[in-house]
Every structure is written in structure tokens, then in C-alpha cells.
Design an enzyme around this catalytic site. Structure first.
Site, PDB file in Angstrom:
ATOM      1  N   ILE A   1      40.304  33.666  43.898  1.00 50.38           N
ATOM      2  CA  ILE A   1      39.817  33.170  42.600  1.00 50.38           C
ATOM      3  C   ILE A   1      40.295  34.064  41.472  1.00 50.38           C
ATOM      4  CG2 ILE A   1      37.760  32.628  41.255  1.00 50.38           C
ATOM      5  CD1 ILE A   1      36.297  32.209  43.947  1.00 50.38           C
ATOM      6  N   LEU A   2      40.120  35.359  41.648  1.00 50.83           N
ATOM      7  CA  LEU A   2      40.436  36.306  40.586  1.00 50.83           C
ATOM      8  C   LEU A   2      41.926  36.284  40.242  1.00 50.83           C
ATOM      9  CD1 LEU A   2      39.226  38.447  38.748  1.00 50.83           C
ATOM     10  CD2 LEU A   2      39.433  40.096  40.601  1.00 50.83           C
TER      11      LEU A   2
ATOM     12  N   PRO B   1      41.197  31.050  49.157  1.00 55.91           N
ATOM     13  CA  PRO B   1      41.912  31.154  47.879  1.00 55.91           C
ATOM     14  C   PRO B   1      41.417  32.371  47.099  1.00 55.91           C
ATOM     15  CG  PRO B   1      40.302  29.366  47.828  1.00 55.91           C
ATOM     16  CD  PRO B   1      40.404  29.819  49.248  1.00 55.91           C
TER      17      PRO B   1
ATOM     18  N   ASN C   1      27.849  38.032  53.370  1.00 55.36           N
ATOM     19  CA  ASN C   1      27.737  39.465  53.082  1.00 55.36           C
ATOM     20  C   ASN C   1      26.396  39.734  52.419  1.00 55.36           C
ATOM     21  OD1 ASN C   1      28.110  39.233  50.057  1.00 55.36           O
ATOM     22  ND2 ASN C   1      30.043  38.338  50.777  1.00 55.36           N
TER      23      ASN C   1
END
Length: 405
Positions: free
Chosen positions: A307-308, A305, A210
Site C-alpha cells: 500500500i505504502l 500488495p 499481528n
């Protein structure tokens, strides 16, 4: 005694009799722990020789914008990036006017345009010059741009008159300069941040990514370090220098970022997820470059996954701050994300709009938490980082107080 330990101060000396005080100012800044570099205008060199400042600072003195040796490495830009703060003392009426109107016709004014460091000026001139509407308008314009004005003082002047226009004494300027830096309000805290994009391999040549530049996350890391925190910055691939005092961990994929964060979260007290992490990755990246054979190609993607969510859902979760980059329904989407992932706070910003978000120097944030919100910016990301950390620190202290009650 004022404390400027480890601060990098760029001292600009412009033309005026008060320039003789600036040599003592260099020494006083050094006594406060600062590393000082001096830039002199042509007028300043008529009052004090560069060798004087080289002797008291222990560093070369910079006098010319078009120095062939320095400009081989874009020396003026390197100086601008080096500084934690720029102090011009004395600041003559002429240099104030040129700064106010964006001139870049010598090294000092060029540096002031090229730096993101805070600027302070210490005016020094005849009382009538100081009181003149043009000078006052120029000073007001600089203040609107967040410059700090230190002084002037009042008293006897070299011209024989009495009134306002004297440069403050060196110790007064050192004390005033400390106000440019935030208090070490995060001393004792361990801040873990993520920044930049991730890259998810398609084959050895191509990847999914991105447009995140990492600037916001790096600005937050720098601000947290200045505030006294121990800072760990887990960064995706970006072309940014590591902020002073920050431990940097470089990763590439979302899975690598997840592993790096979770390995360092045990003693973390504040986690700020500023990275633009890919939600999906290619299920089976190719071992060799995929050749252009078919008219169409389909890629099977699987979830990365979160993370936050994993940090916020931990048994001893730190104060957790998420970011939400949105193209529509920003506040509703951000608040939904905060509630869904159990975050203490979320900072939302628009992307895909000119002048903000990815690939931009400036940004604006809508910061919200349970029962409150605040709008920050638009402003440069460096200043926005300071403002956001102030909100984080206040909310952390409020949460700690509630838990003790």
C-alpha cells in the site's frame, strides 16, 4: 470571540465561594460553541445547587461517584472518555492537592485519573493558601504532568484580604481553554490514514494477524480532525470507537485495505500509513475448517500488495508518511524503508519491549526525513499524535514552499 465549536468540555466545580461564577462560565462556554457537562463536588453543592447548573447547561449534573443508575454503564468512565477537555473552576486548594497525589475518592478526582483529555485548573483560594509551599508544590506537580493552570488573578477576596488567589473571570477562562486545542492548521487538507492490523484468512475460522491495537492510528485520526482536516480512516479489525469528525472505512485483509486506500487517494494531500499490514497472505485459503490430521502442515504464502509504495509511487502522490515497527537496528531499517519506497517521512518505533509499541498506552517515535530527524516521546499515544502531526504539517509546508520556488 473564543471558538470552542463542537468541543466537549467537562467542567468540574469544587467547593469555594467562586463557584457562583461557574454558572456564568457554563453559559459563556456554550456561547463559544462548547457542549458542557458539569461535575460538582460535595463542597461545591454547599455554595450552589446542582439545579442551577442543570438549567444553564441543559444537561444533567453529576455529583456522585457511586450513582447506581450511572454506574450500571460505568458512568464515570463514559464521562472521562466523552470529554475533549476537563476544566476545574474553581479549583480549591483541597482538590488541587488530591489531584496532585492521585486521589480518586470522589467523582471529580476519579474522572481526572480516568481521562486522556487535557486538564486545566482555575485556582481559587485565600492568598495565603495560594502562596503556601504545599499548594505551590502541588501545582508544580500538576504542571509537570501537562496540566494547564489558568490564573489565579489578583484583587479583593471574599475573605476581605487582597492578593493573588481570585478565580479568573469566565470570559478569561474561556479564552484560556482554547489554548488546549491545536490551531486548525490542517484546514483544507484531506488526510487518509490506515490503522490497526489486517487479517489474512487460513480457513473460515483461522487467520494470520499481528498485535496492533490501532491506538496510534486512531489517535492520529482524532488529532488531524481537531486540526481541521477532512479525515478518512481505513481501519483493520479493532475494538476502538470512531473519533469525532472522522470517516471510517472498516476492512479486514491487506488486499481490502489496499483497495480502500487507492479508491480514496485521488484528492488526498497527506497519507499516513500507521496500520500493521500483513506482508504475506495464504495463497489459497481453505473453504472449510482445516482438521487436525497430520503432524505437520505447510501453508503456501504469497506477497500482499504494498500500500505504502503504491501511494508514494503515484503520479500525484500526497505527502506520504510511513511507520516502521522494529525489533532491532531501528533507525537503519527505517531509513532504508523510507528511501526504498520514496517516502517523505517515516516514524520508527521499537516493538517487543515493555511499555511501548503494540498493546501499550505510551510510545516513542524516531521521525526522519531527507536531511533531518526528531525524537518524539515517550508519551501517551494521544499526545504523541499531536506532536507527530505538528512535524508532518511543518514538513508539508516546507515541501510546498520548495516546489513553488
Amino acid at each position: 470571540m473564543a471558538d470552542l465549536t463542537g468541543k466537549r468540555i467537562l467542567l468540574g466545580v469544587s467547593g469555594g465561594i467562586a463557584a457562583y461564577k461557574s454558572a456564568d462560565l457554563v453559559r459563556r462556554l456554550g456561547d463559544a460553541g462548547a457542549d458542557v457537562r458539569v461535575v460538582m463536588t460535595a463542597g461545591a453543592q454547599e455554595f450552589v445547587r446542582p439545579l442551577t447548573f442543570q438549567a444553564v447547561s441543559g444537561n444533567p449534573v453529576h455529583t456522585s461517584l457511586l450513582d447506581p443508575d450511572a454506574e450500571a454503564a460505568m458512568g464515570h468512565i463514559e464521562l472521562a472518555r466523552w470529554a475533549d477537555a476537563v476544566l476545574i473552576a474553581p479549583a480549591s486548594a483541597d482538590v488541587i492537592a488530591r489531584l496532585a497525589h492521585g486521589h480518586a475518592d470522589d467523582l471529580l478526582t476519579t474522572l481526572c485519573l480516568a481521562t486522556e483529555a487535557p486538564l486545566a485548573i482555575a485556582p481559587a483560594m485565600n492568598r495565603v493558601m495560594w502562596a503556601h509551599p504545599a499548594t505551590q508544590a502541588n501545582v508544580a506537580l500538576l504542571v509537570e504532568r501537562n496540566a494547564t493552570v489558568l490564573g489565579p488573578g489578583a484583587g479583593d477576596q471574599a475573605c476581605g484580604e487582597v492578593g493573588s488567589g481570585r478565580m479568573l473571570e469566565p470570559l478569561e477562562l474561556v479564552a484560556g481553554l482554547t489554548t488546549l486545542f491545536p490551531a486548525r492548521s490542517l484546514a483544507g487538507e484531506h488526510v487518509v490514514l490506515t490503522a490497526g492490523p489486517t487479517r489474512e484468512a487460513i480457513d473460515p475460522v483461522r487467520y494470520i494477524s499481528n498485535r496492533s491495537s490501532g491506538r496510534m492510528g486512531f489517535a492520529l485520526a482524532a488529532a488531524a480532525a481537531r486540526a481541521g482536516a477532512r479525515v478518512t480512516l481505513v481501519s483493520g479489525p479493532v475494538a476502538l470507537p470512531t473519533p469525532p469528525g472522522v470517516e471510517r472505512v472498516d476492512v479486514e485483509s491487506a488486499a481490502q485495505m489496499h483497495d480502500a486506500v487507492m479508491a480514496r487517494i485521488a484528492d488526498c494531500t497527506i497519507f499516513i500509513a500507521c496500520a500493521a499490514v500483513a506482508d504475506y497472505r495464504v495463497a489459497t485459503p481453505a473453504d472449510a475448517k482445516i482438521k487436525k490430521n497430520d503432524a505437520d502442515m505447510a501453508l503456501a504464502l504469497v506477497r500482499n500488495p504494498d500500500i505504502l509504495a503504491d501511494v508514494a509511487g503515484g503520479a500525484q502522490a500526497p505527502f506520504t508518511v510511513g511507520f516502521a515497527a522494529e525489533t532491532n537496528d531501528m533507525q537503519a531499517n527505517a531509513e532504508g524503508k523510507r528511501r526504498r519506497k520514496g517516502l517523505d517521512m517515516i516514524a520508527a518505533n521499537w516493538v517487543g519491549r515493555p511499555g511501548s509499541g503494540f498493546d501499550a498506552e505510551d510510545n516513542a517515535l524516531e521521525v526522519s526525513w531527507d536531511g533531518g530527524s526528531v525524537a518524539l516521546g515517550p508519551s501517551p499515544k494521544t499526545r504523541l499524535a499531536e506532536a507527530l502531526l505538528e512535524v508532518v504539517e511543518q514538513r508539508l509546508r516546507d515541501k510546498q514552499s520548495q516546489e513553488k520556488a
